[in-house]
Design a protein around this motif. Structure first.
Motif: not given
Length: 72
Positions: A19-27, A51-69
């Motif tokens: 999910i990107g920041i624009a979608e987070i803001l909508v939610k 985890l973040s992937e990409g740069n600028g407005p197109g950055t997408k965020y996902t959960l880090n499975p190792q960070g969930l621990v």
């Protein structure tokens, strides 16, 4: 995660990844500014909860499975 807002963002990413920041803001019904959400995303990224992937407005965020621990 230090604040209820960060927990809300984490939950949004959990249910909607990637999910990107624009979608987070909508939610979140645009209750907060982009810089505020960016700061929270940085704080969630620092301990590797997300985890973040990409740069600028197109950055997408996902959960880090190792960070969930460490999130519990």
């Amino acid at each position: 995660m230090d604040t209820p807002r960060q927990k809300e963002i984490f939950g949004i990413i959990l249910r909607n990844e990637p999910i990107g920041i624009a979608e987070i803001l909508v939610k979140m019904k645009a209750k907060f500014s982009v810089p505020t959400i960016n700061r929270d995303l940085s704080k969630l990224n620092a301990p590797n909860f997300i985890l973040s992937e990409g740069n600028g407005p197109g950055t997408k965020y996902t959960l880090n499975p190792q960070g969930l621990v460490h999130a519990h």
